[in-house]
Design an enzyme around this catalytic site. Structure first.
Site, short mmCIF file in Angstrom:
data_model
loop_
_atom_site.label_atom_id
_atom_site.label_comp_id
_atom_site.label_asym_id
_atom_site.label_seq_id
_atom_site.Cartn_x
_atom_site.Cartn_y
_atom_site.Cartn_z
N SER A 1 -3.85 -11.50 -7.84
CA SER A 1 -3.74 -10.23 -7.12
C SER A 1 -4.13 -9.05 -7.99
O SER A 1 -4.27 -7.94 -7.50
CB SER A 1 -2.28 -10.01 -6.69
OG SER A 1 -1.84 -11.04 -5.88
N HIS B 1 -9.74 -13.27 -3.53
CA HIS B 1 -8.39 -12.79 -3.26
C HIS B 1 -8.09 -12.81 -1.77
O HIS B 1 -8.54 -11.94 -1.02
CB HIS B 1 -8.22 -11.37 -3.84
CG HIS B 1 -6.85 -10.83 -3.70
ND1 HIS B 1 -6.59 -9.50 -3.44
CD2 HIS B 1 -5.65 -11.43 -3.77
CE1 HIS B 1 -5.29 -9.31 -3.36
NE2 HIS B 1 -4.68 -10.46 -3.55
N GLU C 1 -10.94 -10.37 -0.56
CA GLU C 1 -11.58 -9.48 -1.55
C GLU C 1 -12.34 -10.37 -2.52
O GLU C 1 -11.77 -11.34 -3.05
CB GLU C 1 -10.47 -8.77 -2.36
CG GLU C 1 -10.36 -7.30 -2.15
CD GLU C 1 -9.24 -6.68 -2.98
OE1 GLU C 1 -8.18 -7.29 -3.19
OE2 GLU C 1 -9.44 -5.54 -3.42
N ASN D 1 -4.37 -4.09 -3.75
CA ASN D 1 -3.10 -3.90 -4.46
C ASN D 1 -3.06 -2.64 -5.33
O ASN D 1 -1.98 -2.18 -5.68
CB ASN D 1 -2.76 -5.14 -5.27
CG ASN D 1 -2.25 -6.24 -4.36
OD1 ASN D 1 -1.39 -6.00 -3.52
ND2 ASN D 1 -2.80 -7.44 -4.49
#
Ligand SMILES: NC(=O)c1ccc[n+]([C@@H]2O[C@H](COP(=O)([O-])OP(=O)(O)OC[C@H]3O[C@@H](n4cnc5c(N)ncnc54)[C@H](O)[C@@H]3O)[C@@H](O)[C@H]2O)c1
Length: 291
Positions: A119, A140, A152, A190
């Site tokens: 992450s 991701h 991602e 994130n």
């Protein structure tokens, strides 16, 4: 390069979700974790989640059976010899991930691509612990993997175009939409989401609101589908803390300082839904706020 066989390391909520969507899309999948029990638990979760999808009419019985036939257990990295792609989705801890890459690489074919579902951790730094930085990248997925549309994709400094294009094709085959992020701490999702969750924990820590008021405010006041504390419990408070630490250290800015209350919950082993207690207590019939 054609991807047919996929290995997944880590059978937790993300690893089993990745195995689930890959098997449903027709890939052969091998699932690994630290013990046979953990792999079995991951496979049981996939079984339950596929059944739920049948019940809600999202997939047919035949699709469920086909997906289950596509997934097998891989207790040892030796089982990954025929994999075209291996995706690491173990805990968000750089030392653990580096150890996994060092151990798994000797068992992979020369052409195999290695991906990580991290992450937040630097793809370039993780790639350096492998024997194939040019065939390494960040893939991701979002949680829960079967429901969330986005993946991602993050290149490390050495990732080659063939690797990127194969993983892009693979992600599109899973019917995911891709967003390309540069290799900076926590990438896009994130970098934005986690400071908001951390700020919600500070809001709780400073007594500005209780758990219920904070989640209600963001659901009804900002139209978020889940409150930030509910979402933190869903993600896992250990994962949230690790991501904040990567942001804090990687960007060297005090605005990313993990909230001491988040640290305390993790130290207590109150990691959210996966341990039945976090900002809410899930042991009864209904979740009850812990503050
Ligand atoms: N939770 C989320 O919302 C989310 C979303 C996207 C990405 N991620 C990332 O996915 C990864 C996994 O997170 P998760 O939420 O599934 O955590 P989790 O705690 O549910 O699962 C982690 C799994 O990794 C296993 N594991 C630990 N060491 C291992 C090893 N050496 N070899 C194989 N397996 C090992 C554990 O036994 C456990 O089953 C992390 O990198 C996390 O940052 C999490």
């Amino acid at each position: 390069m054609q991807i047919n066989k996929v290995g997944v390391i880590g059978a937790g909520q993300m690893g089993n979700g990745i195995a689930h969507v890959c098997a449903l899309a027709g890939f052969q999948v091998l699932l690994n974790d630290v013990s046979k029990d953990k792999i079995e638990a991951g496979l049981a979760t996939i079984n339950g989640n596929l059944s739920r999808q049948v019940k809600s009419g999202k997939i047919t019985e035949a699709q469920r059976d086909g997906a289950l036939k596509n997934i097998g257990a891989a207790p040892s990295y030796e089982d990954f010899g025929a994999c075209d792609l291996v995706i690491e989705s173990a805990v968000e801890d750089e030392a653990v991930k580096r150890k996994i890459f060092t151990a798994v690489c000797p068992h992979l074919s020369d052409t195999a691509v290695l991906g990580t579902n991290t992450s937040s951790i630097s793809i370039t730094r993780l790639a350096a612990s492998t024997d194939r930085p040019e065939k390494f990248m960040g893939i991701h997925f979002m949680n829960p993997v079967p429901l969330m549309e986005l993946v991602e994709l993050i290149r490390g400094i050495a990732t080659d175009e063939q690797t990127f294009n194969s993983v892009k094709e693979f992600s599109l085959h899973l019917k995911k939409t891709i967003a390309v992020a540069e290799d900076f701490p926590a990438f896009i999702v994130n970098r934005i989401l986690m400071p908001m969750i951390n700020e919600a924990v500070y809001t709780l820590y400073e007594g500005v609101g209780n758990v219920e008021a904070i989640d209600l405010s963001m659901k009804l006041g900002a139209h978020h589908p889940m409150g930030p504390l509910e979402l933190a419990d869903f993600i896992g408070l250990d994962t949230c803390l690790s991501i904040m630490q990567v942001l804090y250290e990687g960007l060297a800015d005090s605005k990313y300082r993990p909230c001491p209350l988040l640290v305390k919950y993790v130290e207590a082993g109150w990691l959210g839904r996966k341990t039945n207690r976090g900002f809410y207590d899930y042991r009864g019939e209904k979740p009850v706020p812990t503050r």
